[in-house]
Write a protein that holds these residues in place. Sequence first.
Motif, short mmCIF file in Angstrom:
data_model
loop_
_atom_site.label_atom_id
_atom_site.label_comp_id
_atom_site.label_asym_id
_atom_site.label_seq_id
_atom_site.Cartn_x
_atom_site.Cartn_y
_atom_site.Cartn_z
N THR A 25 2.85 -3.77 -5.18
CA THR A 25 1.57 -3.23 -4.74
C THR A 25 0.67 -2.93 -5.93
OG1 THR A 25 2.60 -2.27 -2.77
CG2 THR A 25 0.46 -1.39 -3.42
N VAL A 26 1.26 -2.35 -6.98
CA VAL A 26 0.47 -2.06 -8.19
C VAL A 26 -0.04 -3.35 -8.82
CG1 VAL A 26 0.59 -1.14 -10.53
CG2 VAL A 26 1.63 0.12 -8.65
N LEU A 27 0.83 -4.37 -8.89
CA LEU A 27 0.42 -5.64 -9.50
C LEU A 27 -0.67 -6.32 -8.69
CD1 LEU A 27 3.87 -7.05 -10.67
CD2 LEU A 27 2.09 -6.02 -12.07
N VAL A 28 -0.52 -6.32 -7.36
CA VAL A 28 -1.56 -6.92 -6.51
C VAL A 28 -2.86 -6.15 -6.66
CG1 VAL A 28 -2.27 -7.32 -4.12
CG2 VAL A 28 0.03 -7.94 -4.86
N THR A 29 -2.76 -4.83 -6.73
CA THR A 29 -3.97 -4.03 -6.93
C THR A 29 -4.62 -4.37 -8.27
OG1 THR A 29 -3.00 -2.24 -5.63
CG2 THR A 29 -4.89 -1.68 -7.01
N ALA A 30 -3.79 -4.55 -9.31
CA ALA A 30 -4.34 -4.93 -10.62
C ALA A 30 -5.05 -6.28 -10.55
CB ALA A 30 -3.23 -4.97 -11.66
N ALA A 276 -2.22 3.10 -6.17
CA ALA A 276 -1.77 2.00 -5.32
C ALA A 276 -0.48 2.35 -4.59
CB ALA A 276 -1.57 0.75 -6.17
N LEU A 277 0.36 3.15 -5.22
CA LEU A 277 1.61 3.55 -4.58
C LEU A 277 1.37 4.36 -3.31
CD1 LEU A 277 3.83 4.59 -7.62
CD2 LEU A 277 4.12 2.60 -6.16
N THR A 279 -0.42 3.75 -0.89
CA THR A 279 -0.47 2.86 0.28
C THR A 279 0.90 2.72 0.91
OG1 THR A 279 -2.28 1.64 -0.75
CG2 THR A 279 -1.11 0.55 1.04
N VAL A 280 1.93 2.58 0.09
CA VAL A 280 3.27 2.36 0.63
C VAL A 280 4.08 3.64 0.73
CG1 VAL A 280 3.34 -0.03 -0.14
CG2 VAL A 280 4.17 1.76 -1.66
N VAL A 281 3.60 4.71 0.10
CA VAL A 281 4.35 5.97 0.14
C VAL A 281 4.43 6.52 1.56
CG1 VAL A 281 4.11 8.43 -0.43
CG2 VAL A 281 4.10 6.72 -2.24
N MET A 282 3.31 6.54 2.29
CA MET A 282 3.28 7.19 3.59
C MET A 282 4.29 6.56 4.58
SD MET A 282 1.81 6.95 6.86
CE MET A 282 1.18 7.99 8.12
N PRO A 283 4.25 5.23 4.84
CA PRO A 283 5.23 4.67 5.77
C PRO A 283 6.66 4.75 5.25
CG PRO A 283 3.91 2.92 4.78
CD PRO A 283 3.26 4.22 4.42
N ALA A 284 6.84 4.55 3.94
CA ALA A 284 8.20 4.60 3.40
C ALA A 284 8.77 6.01 3.47
CB ALA A 284 8.20 4.10 1.96
N ALA A 285 7.97 7.02 3.13
CA ALA A 285 8.44 8.40 3.18
C ALA A 285 8.65 8.86 4.62
CB ALA A 285 7.44 9.32 2.47
N THR A 286 7.81 8.39 5.53
CA THR A 286 7.98 8.73 6.95
C THR A 286 9.31 8.23 7.46
OG1 THR A 286 5.60 8.65 7.36
CG2 THR A 286 7.04 8.43 9.26
N ARG A 287 9.66 7.00 7.14
CA ARG A 287 10.93 6.44 7.63
C ARG A 287 12.12 7.12 6.99
NH1 ARG A 287 11.28 0.22 9.15
NH2 ARG A 287 9.81 1.12 10.64
N ALA A 350 -4.06 12.98 -6.06
CA ALA A 350 -4.19 13.67 -4.78
C ALA A 350 -3.85 12.74 -3.62
CB ALA A 350 -5.61 14.22 -4.62
N ALA A 351 -4.19 11.45 -3.74
CA ALA A 351 -3.91 10.51 -2.66
C ALA A 351 -2.42 10.43 -2.37
CB ALA A 351 -4.45 9.12 -3.03
N ILE A 352 -1.57 10.52 -3.40
CA ILE A 352 -0.12 10.52 -3.20
C ILE A 352 0.30 11.74 -2.38
CG2 ILE A 352 2.11 10.66 -4.36
CD1 ILE A 352 0.90 8.00 -4.83
N LEU A 353 -0.18 12.90 -2.77
CA LEU A 353 0.22 14.13 -2.08
C LEU A 353 -0.30 14.19 -0.66
CD1 LEU A 353 -0.41 16.58 -5.06
CD2 LEU A 353 1.81 15.78 -4.19
#
Length: 454
Positions: A25-30, A276-277, A279-287, A350-353
């Motif tokens: 995700t970070v690489l694609v964002t870059a 960029a992380l 984006t994937v933190v929310m669904p991954a942390a939820t599961r 802040a977006a991560i939190l």
Amino acid sequence: MLKGLAGLKAAAAKPNSFARHGVATVLVTAATMALGLLTGILVARSIGPEGRGALTSVLTTVQMLGWLFAMGCGKAVTYTLSRDHSAGGRLLSTWTLILLPLAGLAIGTGYLLLPLLLAAQPPETLELARLYLPMIAMALLSELMLGLILGDQDFRSFNALNFLQPAGVAVVYVALWAAGRFTVEAAVIVQAAMSTLVLAAATALLIRRHGLARPDPALGRKSLWYALRTHGDVVGGVITQRLDLLIIPAVLSAKQVGLYALATSLSWLIVSLSSALATVVMPAATRRGRSGRELVLNSLQATFAIGGLLGGGLFVFADIAISLVYGPSFADSALPLRLLLPGAVLYAAAAILLNGLYAENRPFTATLANLLGMAVTLGGLILFLNSGGILAAAIVSTVAYTLVFAAAATLYRHATGLPWRVFLPDPALLAALPRRLLTKPSPVAAAPANPAGK
């Protein structure tokens, strides 16, 4: 107890999977940022500050209305599908029915507001913005489709679709520039065409994967309640992030809009890449449940590392980079950029939190942080924009971003009961990033159970 242990083991079994998707995700964002820089250079060199200001005015207005009327559907369907994978087809049909009338309302609202929002712009910019307004419907449906893809944990497709639009735009922009036919009107048409293409590809993928089920009113009510609790955060975030670009065209000239648009787009590269992380933190942390908290905190530390490195480099070389890449006519963008950078790094963190709070089923709590930022942004721009111009807008924005981070950190700590020490960077983790994401125990695993979501 046994169920909790099983959940922790399942989370620990997939650390490399999340690390791989996070790095991707970070690489694609870059790569997306690189394309954004390319298209930004083409715009700057082809149509100058005035043309860039007109293009920004048209695109930003529609983008903001799309966010405001999406009703938090992206986060809601991501959360719901992460918890229940069988709900995909029902979420797709139910939310499509919810969003279509909202799209009509958003288009009508935009038509009424455009003369006010673009009061300082020439008549042709207003007319072009009116022609672009139907793209709000595409924006709302894209929010739904990409949210469902995230809920599927299909980060590969999500990244591919997010890369497709800027890649297509860049290719066509280059072709138009080479042919000597690059104009504001042509750029708007290209943006509309690529947005439609991405939406069609995402819709086809989801229909093939989940099919079209009958709308489910009960599921709609449940996910809508989650969405409404997130909508304040979405509205507050949009206003905090973009209110300056929405208000400036009504007050300042197109040239000033163009100069400020460049500064914000460059500072937003920090947010886009270093967060960029998120984006994937929310669904991954939820599961992952409670073990997802360590994922959130490790991602926070990585975000600070990436943001600090990029922000520091841009701060030092702002003048040289802008003059060489965009031309001397954009030299006055350097100071607003420097003022925006510290806040941009903190807003990325802040977006991560905030996504961590979504994973904790605390969407309304997440709303409070961005509502604070919204209040500061709105009040600051009203008080200082006329007298201070784009420098005042930059200062107001960076102060708002800083307050959002402080509030997000406090609220996440309160929601999880974690000690402040777990928020501090782990040098060993950052040195080995991303190999060590989620590979060692931390105080997070021993955190108390989360109270009921608000």
